[in-house]
Enzyme design. Structure first.
Site, PDB file in Angstrom:
ATOM      1  N   HIS A  59       0.840  -1.197   0.000  1.00  0.00           N
ATOM      2  CA  HIS A  59       0.000   0.000   0.000  1.00  0.00           C
ATOM      3  C   HIS A  59       0.878   1.251   0.000  1.00  0.00           C
ATOM      4  O   HIS A  59       1.783   1.386   0.832  1.00  0.00           O
ATOM      5  CB  HIS A  59      -0.930  -0.009   1.216  1.00  0.00           C
ATOM      6  N   GLU A  62       1.731   3.467   3.007  1.00  0.00           N
ATOM      7  CA  GLU A  62       2.326   2.744   4.131  1.00  0.00           C
ATOM      8  C   GLU A  62       3.828   2.569   3.894  1.00  0.00           C
ATOM      9  O   GLU A  62       4.452   1.593   4.328  1.00  0.00           O
ATOM     10  CB  GLU A  62       1.590   1.407   4.305  1.00  0.00           C
ATOM     11  N   HIS A 205       2.360  -3.988   6.839  1.00  0.00           N
ATOM     12  CA  HIS A 205       1.461  -2.868   6.563  1.00  0.00           C
ATOM     13  C   HIS A 205       1.494  -1.934   7.773  1.00  0.00           C
ATOM     14  O   HIS A 205       2.106  -2.237   8.791  1.00  0.00           O
ATOM     15  CB  HIS A 205       0.032  -3.376   6.353  1.00  0.00           C
ATOM     16  N   GLU A 264       0.371  -5.355  11.000  1.00  0.00           N
ATOM     17  CA  GLU A 264       0.014  -3.929  10.955  1.00  0.00           C
ATOM     18  C   GLU A 264       0.896  -3.209  11.975  1.00  0.00           C
ATOM     19  O   GLU A 264       0.585  -3.166  13.164  1.00  0.00           O
ATOM     20  CB  GLU A 264      -1.468  -3.732  11.276  1.00  0.00           C
TER      21      GLU A 264
HETATM   22 ZN   LIG Z   1      -1.983  -1.911   4.063  1.00  0.00          ZN
END
Ligand SMILES: [Zn+2]
Length: 294
Positions: A59, A62, A205, A264
């Site tokens: 992403h 990110e 992420h 994350e």
């Molecule tokens: Zn992500």
């Protein structure tokens, strides 16, 4: 360590050059190209029989994950070559048993867009502005340069993800594309993953300080236990996720029936600023080190 405001594709190229040039332990490969032709870089650290993969910046907004993963690759390489421990752990034996394959920036075109925005000379300028709702602020852009969310591109109940997202065209986020692996960055990741056949994968992420470890009951029996280990060393919370498909780790788990994790990292609002780097790395380094032992 980083005084700069962001970590971009040129930083990655320079970091790759330095690592591969400094350590025989590290080799660099090109595993494909982005839509705009940027080489997608993979670094191999070590040559042990166990193959572990970590990636970052699927992403665009990110991108701090790229800096974090490159720092880990650098620390691991330095520790292996000097014999010094990382976080109190000797890594020589670990590195002899393991090969770490790192793809630090899966989505370099998107990262560049999120960091620098577009300009009239950008080949996609008009469309990008349109897809971004007319705004020139691209700092929240997650997709690749064609407005496709690369982590919604994998052949794991992709049609279901399309229905769930309900987005019919290019967008800053959540558009799964016209078919699975329609985007060169996602295709390169699938082919690279098939070609090595990793024993375990970690996709980085931001944000939330959580570890996603399951996928529709396809995960191996010990996946939750492994996630707990990653959680114990980092303080991140293992989470059993439902209602999400077509992600890289989803596909990996379903296709190989091996452990795959989405981590994350950090906490706050994306894009997490580089001022958060040291604080995040303190919790992430032991997690990544533990992932090498999966
Ligand atoms: Zn992500």
């Amino acid at each position: 360590m980083y005084s700069v405001q962001s970590y971009g594709y040129l930083d990655l190229i320079e970091g790759t050059r330095q690592l591969a040039g400094s350590y025989p332990f590290v080799s660099a490969y090109v595993i494909g190209k982005s839509v705009m032709g940027k080489p997608l870089i993979a670094l191999r650290c070590g040559s042990g029989p166990r193959q572990i993969h970590m990636n970052a910046s699927f992403h665009a907004n990110e991108w701090i994950t790229s800096a974090l993963l490159m720092r880990f690759a650098a620390d691991l390489s330095a520790a292996y070559c000097s014999g010094e421990p990382i976080g109190g752990q000797q890594v020589e034996q670990l590195c002899r048993e393991t090969t770490l394959w790192v793809v630090p920036m899966v989505n370099p075109d998107g990262v560049e867009l999120a960091q620098r925005g577009t300009s009239p000379s950008h080949p996609w300028n008009r469309q990008l502005l349109e897809w971004n709702g007319g705004s020139e602020d691209f700092s929240c852009w997650k997709a690749n340069i064609r407005g496709v969310d690369l982590n919604d591109q994998f052949p794991a109940f992709w049609e279901e993800e399309c229905r769930r997202r309900g987005i019919s065209g290019p967008s800053p986020r959540d558009y799964p594309g016209i078919h699975p692996l329609s985007e060169p960055e996602a295709l390169a990741m699938a082919q690279f993953t098939e070609s090595i056949g990793f024993d375990a994968v970690v996709a980085l992420h931001t944000q939330g300080r959580e570890i996603y470890w399951n996928y529709r009951n396809y995960e191996p029996a010990d996946a939750e236990q492994l996630a707990r280990r990653l959680g114990q060393v980092s303080g991140y919370k293992p989470v059993k996720l439902t209602g999400s498909d077509a992600g890289y780790k989803d596909w990996f788990i379903q296709h190989f029936r091996r452990p795959g994790f989405t981590v994350e990292a950090g906490y706050g609002e994306n894009p997490l600023p580089m001022s958060n780097f040291d604080q995040i790395y303190v919790e992430l380094q032991p997690l990544l080190l533990e992932a090498l032992r999966l």
